[in-house]
Write a protein that holds these residues in place. Structure first.
Motif, short mmCIF file in Angstrom:
data_model
loop_
_atom_site.label_atom_id
_atom_site.label_comp_id
_atom_site.label_asym_id
_atom_site.label_seq_id
_atom_site.Cartn_x
_atom_site.Cartn_y
_atom_site.Cartn_z
N ALA A 116 -36.41 82.25 0.06
CA ALA A 116 -36.47 83.56 1.31
C ALA A 116 -36.95 82.28 2.10
O ALA A 116 -37.05 82.49 3.47
N ALA A 117 -37.97 81.97 1.55
CA ALA A 117 -38.72 80.81 3.00
C ALA A 117 -38.74 80.02 3.26
O ALA A 117 -37.96 79.77 4.66
N ASN A 118 -37.44 78.98 2.66
CA ASN A 118 -36.25 78.03 3.58
C ASN A 118 -35.30 78.76 4.51
O ASN A 118 -35.09 78.23 5.48
N ALA A 119 -35.17 79.51 3.70
CA ALA A 119 -33.97 80.40 4.39
C ALA A 119 -35.30 80.99 6.07
O ALA A 119 -33.91 81.48 7.37
N TYR A 120 -35.75 81.93 5.86
CA TYR A 120 -36.94 81.93 7.18
C TYR A 120 -36.70 80.78 8.13
O TYR A 120 -36.75 81.20 9.28
N LEU A 121 -37.51 79.86 7.81
CA LEU A 121 -36.91 78.98 8.29
C LEU A 121 -35.56 78.55 9.77
O LEU A 121 -35.93 78.00 10.67
#
Length: 143
Positions: A116-121
């Motif tokens: 999720a963290a990577n997707a968020y960016l």
């Protein structure tokens, strides 16, 4: 809107909503740029969250569903599984939604998934931004 800066040359919108939820402790994955804000929000809301900063990339295929509310000109794209094709999948869906002349599009990402963290960016890079009052929705104002 009282007390907010007003810019007469732009359209001002105020999105107010309340989502009731039953809290349960769980782990959420956040990019480092948003970790401090998320920690303070979790603390202020008295939520039980284990916040993990990571940048793991997805390797599976993205799955999602979209709900359109034509009466208020909004759409909600809910990501079920974050995949490596997230941005292209979301862009393709945005192209389909473009003809509906929506006011805003909400994107719900499952922040309990490791990627999720990577997707968020990635989602921020195509115009979505965080609603400061919540932890799961990204908003893209379309008009």
């Amino acid at each position: 809107m009282k007390g907010l800066d007003h810019h007469p040359d732009t359209r001002m919108s105020l999105l107010v909503f309340y989502l009731q939820f039953n809290d349960r402790p769980h782990t959420i994955y956040i990019p480092s740029q948003h970790a401090e804000h998320t920690k303070s929000l979790v603390l202020a809301l008295n939520l039980q969250r284990n916040i993990v900063v990571t940048n793991i990339a997805a390797i599976v295929k993205t799955t999602f569903h979209t709900v359109i509310n034509s009466s208020i000109q909004t759409a909600n794209i809910a990501i079920d599984q974050i995949g490596s094709d997230l941005i292209s999948a979301v862009k393709d869906e945005l192209i389909k939604l473009e003809t509906l002349n929506l006011v805003s599009i909400y994107l719900d990402i499952p922040i309990e998934q490791h990627v999720a963290a990577n997707a968020y960016l990635e989602l921020e890079s195509i115009g979505f931004f965080e609603d400061p009052g919540c932890l799961i929705f990204l908003i893209r104002v379309t008009s």
